[in-house]
Design a protein around this motif. Structure first.
Motif, mmCIF file in Angstrom:
data_model
loop_
_atom_site.group_PDB
_atom_site.id
_atom_site.type_symbol
_atom_site.label_atom_id
_atom_site.label_comp_id
_atom_site.label_asym_id
_atom_site.label_seq_id
_atom_site.Cartn_x
_atom_site.Cartn_y
_atom_site.Cartn_z
ATOM 1 N N ARG A 18 -2.727 0.962 11.077
ATOM 2 C CA ARG A 18 -2.098 -0.367 11.137
ATOM 3 C C ARG A 18 -2.988 -1.419 10.450
ATOM 4 N NH1 ARG A 18 2.889 -2.460 12.211
ATOM 5 N NH2 ARG A 18 3.175 -1.267 14.126
ATOM 6 N N ALA A 19 -4.277 -1.408 10.749
ATOM 7 C CA ALA A 19 -5.197 -2.397 10.153
ATOM 8 C C ALA A 19 -5.284 -2.212 8.637
ATOM 9 C CB ALA A 19 -6.580 -2.282 10.787
ATOM 10 N N LEU A 20 -5.285 -0.953 8.195
ATOM 11 C CA LEU A 20 -5.354 -0.665 6.760
ATOM 12 C C LEU A 20 -4.079 -1.160 6.064
ATOM 13 C CD1 LEU A 20 -7.234 0.851 4.748
ATOM 14 C CD2 LEU A 20 -5.850 2.882 5.194
ATOM 15 N N LEU A 21 -2.933 -0.874 6.673
ATOM 16 C CA LEU A 21 -1.658 -1.269 6.057
ATOM 17 C C LEU A 21 -1.481 -2.784 6.056
ATOM 18 C CD1 LEU A 21 0.785 1.509 7.318
ATOM 19 C CD2 LEU A 21 -0.407 1.349 5.117
ATOM 20 N N ASP A 22 -2.042 -3.460 7.060
ATOM 21 C CA ASP A 22 -1.969 -4.935 7.092
ATOM 22 C C ASP A 22 -2.603 -5.541 5.845
ATOM 23 O OD1 ASP A 22 -0.601 -5.024 9.472
ATOM 24 O OD2 ASP A 22 -2.330 -5.598 10.699
ATOM 25 N N ARG A 23 -3.602 -4.835 5.268
ATOM 26 C CA ARG A 23 -4.280 -5.349 4.069
ATOM 27 C C ARG A 23 -3.427 -5.213 2.815
ATOM 28 N NH1 ARG A 23 -9.882 -6.242 4.984
ATOM 29 N NH2 ARG A 23 -9.975 -6.563 7.236
ATOM 30 N N VAL A 24 -2.570 -4.203 2.784
ATOM 31 C CA VAL A 24 -1.811 -3.931 1.552
ATOM 32 C C VAL A 24 -0.351 -4.400 1.646
ATOM 33 C CG1 VAL A 24 -3.302 -2.006 0.908
ATOM 34 C CG2 VAL A 24 -1.199 -1.547 2.205
ATOM 35 N N ARG A 25 0.096 -4.619 2.864
ATOM 36 C CA ARG A 25 1.446 -5.128 3.142
ATOM 37 C C ARG A 25 2.563 -4.266 2.520
ATOM 38 N NH1 ARG A 25 1.777 -10.207 0.898
ATOM 39 N NH2 ARG A 25 -0.293 -10.084 -0.022
ATOM 40 N N PRO A 26 2.948 -3.200 3.214
ATOM 41 C CA PRO A 26 4.026 -2.340 2.721
ATOM 42 C C PRO A 26 5.327 -3.116 2.508
ATOM 43 C CG PRO A 26 2.904 -1.302 4.566
ATOM 44 C CD PRO A 26 2.363 -2.700 4.476
ATOM 45 N N GLU A 27 6.055 -2.732 1.470
ATOM 46 C CA GLU A 27 7.382 -3.300 1.224
ATOM 47 C C GLU A 27 8.345 -2.733 2.271
ATOM 48 O OE1 GLU A 27 7.711 -5.426 -1.127
ATOM 49 O OE2 GLU A 27 6.245 -4.952 -2.696
ATOM 50 N N PRO A 28 9.422 -3.472 2.595
ATOM 51 C CA PRO A 28 10.402 -2.950 3.559
ATOM 52 C C PRO A 28 10.996 -1.610 3.119
ATOM 53 C CG PRO A 28 10.813 -5.281 3.118
ATOM 54 C CD PRO A 28 9.754 -4.843 2.142
ATOM 55 N N SER A 29 11.017 -1.340 1.814
ATOM 56 C CA SER A 29 11.594 -0.085 1.315
ATOM 57 C C SER A 29 10.674 1.121 1.518
ATOM 58 C CB SER A 29 11.920 -0.223 -0.173
ATOM 59 O OG SER A 29 10.759 -0.591 -0.891
ATOM 60 N N ALA A 30 9.437 0.908 1.932
ATOM 61 C CA ALA A 30 8.496 2.025 2.143
ATOM 62 C C ALA A 30 8.831 2.730 3.449
ATOM 63 C CB ALA A 30 7.063 1.503 2.175
ATOM 64 N N THR A 31 9.150 4.015 3.372
ATOM 65 C CA THR A 31 9.520 4.770 4.581
ATOM 66 C C THR A 31 8.603 5.963 4.840
ATOM 67 O OG1 THR A 31 11.089 6.046 3.272
ATOM 68 C CG2 THR A 31 11.962 4.131 4.476
ATOM 69 N N TYR A 32 7.852 6.384 3.816
ATOM 70 C CA TYR A 32 6.940 7.521 3.968
ATOM 71 C C TYR A 32 5.544 7.156 3.483
ATOM 72 C CZ TYR A 32 10.086 11.247 5.450
ATOM 73 O OH TYR A 32 10.923 12.041 6.182
ATOM 74 N N LEU A 33 4.590 7.849 4.077
ATOM 75 C CA LEU A 33 3.193 7.716 3.723
ATOM 76 C C LEU A 33 2.804 9.042 3.087
ATOM 77 C CD1 LEU A 33 1.166 5.479 4.741
ATOM 78 C CD2 LEU A 33 0.589 7.077 6.547
ATOM 79 N N THR A 34 2.363 9.016 1.836
ATOM 80 C CA THR A 34 1.992 10.253 1.177
ATOM 81 C C THR A 34 0.472 10.251 0.991
ATOM 82 O OG1 THR A 34 4.152 10.378 0.142
ATOM 83 C CG2 THR A 34 2.428 11.741 -0.818
ATOM 84 N N LEU A 35 -0.159 11.263 1.602
ATOM 85 C CA LEU A 35 -1.625 11.359 1.646
ATOM 86 C C LEU A 35 -2.069 12.366 0.606
ATOM 87 C CD1 LEU A 35 -1.336 11.789 5.448
ATOM 88 C CD2 LEU A 35 -2.331 9.757 4.411
ATOM 89 N N HIS A 36 -2.845 11.919 -0.372
ATOM 90 C CA HIS A 36 -3.261 12.793 -1.467
ATOM 91 C C HIS A 36 -4.752 13.106 -1.372
ATOM 92 C CE1 HIS A 36 0.401 11.921 -3.926
ATOM 93 N NE2 HIS A 36 0.308 10.697 -3.435
ATOM 94 N N ALA A 37 -5.107 14.388 -1.550
ATOM 95 C CA ALA A 37 -6.507 14.797 -1.666
ATOM 96 C C ALA A 37 -6.690 15.458 -3.029
ATOM 97 C CB ALA A 37 -6.887 15.757 -0.554
ATOM 98 N N THR A 38 -7.246 14.710 -3.974
ATOM 99 C CA THR A 38 -7.449 15.230 -5.326
ATOM 100 C C THR A 38 -8.388 16.428 -5.317
ATOM 101 O OG1 THR A 38 -7.135 13.011 -6.201
ATOM 102 C CG2 THR A 38 -8.208 14.593 -7.667
ATOM 103 N N LYS A 39 -9.390 16.368 -4.458
ATOM 104 C CA LYS A 39 -10.437 17.396 -4.426
ATOM 105 C C LYS A 39 -9.887 18.817 -4.377
ATOM 106 C CE LYS A 39 -14.002 18.938 -1.196
ATOM 107 N NZ LYS A 39 -15.215 19.274 -1.951
ATOM 108 N N ASP A 40 -8.895 19.055 -3.515
ATOM 109 C CA ASP A 40 -8.333 20.415 -3.450
ATOM 110 C C ASP A 40 -6.822 20.416 -3.695
ATOM 111 O OD1 ASP A 40 -7.574 19.313 -1.039
ATOM 112 O OD2 ASP A 40 -8.213 21.016 0.183
ATOM 113 N N ASN A 41 -6.330 19.311 -4.291
ATOM 114 C CA ASN A 41 -4.926 19.250 -4.692
ATOM 115 C C ASN A 41 -3.980 19.457 -3.508
ATOM 116 O OD1 ASN A 41 -2.937 18.859 -6.618
ATOM 117 N ND2 ASN A 41 -2.766 21.040 -7.103
#
Ligand SMILES: Nc1nc2c(c(=O)[nH]1)N[C@H]1C(S)=C(S)[C@@H](COP(=O)(O)O)O[C@H]1N2
Ligand SMILES: [Mo]
Length: 160
Positions: free
Chosen positions: A52-75
């Motif tokens: 919640r604190a992290l998202l407060d900094r970036v302010r998601p748009e109302p259209s955002a419904t999913y959070l996609t977590l990417h780890a480049t290190k191991d794809n």
């Protein structure tokens, strides 16, 4: 600041995309900090900030419904419903006052407080993405490489 300071990118459907370093996360106010995540994950130590604190900094748009977590290190990637997880997740960044060690999934590791057993639900333990370097806000489900069954899960754990 050195070029190779590691940072977490938070972008996609947000008003203000951001890059967060260890120092930036350490400076979050105490009400956004989660001290000692082993309180709810006995085998996983460390401190984090609330999603919640992290998202407060970036302010998601109302259209955002999913959070996609990417780890480049191991794809690796997991994509989970935003509303279900917004008050249930922590971004772990610290252990004993130092950046979170790679051996434990650092420098940044996503953690859901009460995950379901692996491959039983969208919010499962497999979505506790290690080495996460980008959190992308998406409309609908994004990239997700999590295992679908026990055989795939076993195979993944041979390597990690
Ligand atoms: N980057 C990355 N994160 C990952 C995985 C992975 O292979 N790569 N495996 C997932 C799975 S399937 C599980 S069950 C948990 C295991 O976390 P642990 O290693 O802390 O027990 O991490 C999840 N996060
Ligand atoms: Mo898993």
């Amino acid at each position: 600041m050195s070029q190779n300071v590691r940072r977490l990118r938070v972008d996609g459907l947000v008003a203000q995309p951001g890059d967060f370093t260890f120092d930036a996360l350490s400076a979050f106010p105490e009400d956004g900090q989660v001290r000692d995540v082993s309180r709810f994950h006995p085998k996983r130590p460390g401190d984090g900030v609330t999603l919640r604190a992290l998202l407060d900094r970036v302010r998601p748009e109302p259209s955002a419904t999913y959070l996609t977590l990417h780890a480049t290190k191991d794809n690796f990637a997991a994509s989970i419903p935003l509303a279900a997880v917004v008050d249930e997740a922590v971004l772990v960044y610290q252990l004993n006052g130092e950046p979170y060690p790679e051996a434990k999934g650092g420098p940044f590791r996503f953690l859901i407080k009460n995950p379901a057993a692996c491959h039983t639900d969208e919010l499962d333990d497999c979505a506790n993405v290690k080495f996460v370097d980008r959190i992308e806000l998406t409309s609908g489900k994004g990239r997700d490489t999590r295992p679908h069954d026990e055989a795939q899960h076993e195979a993944l754990h041979q390597h990690s």
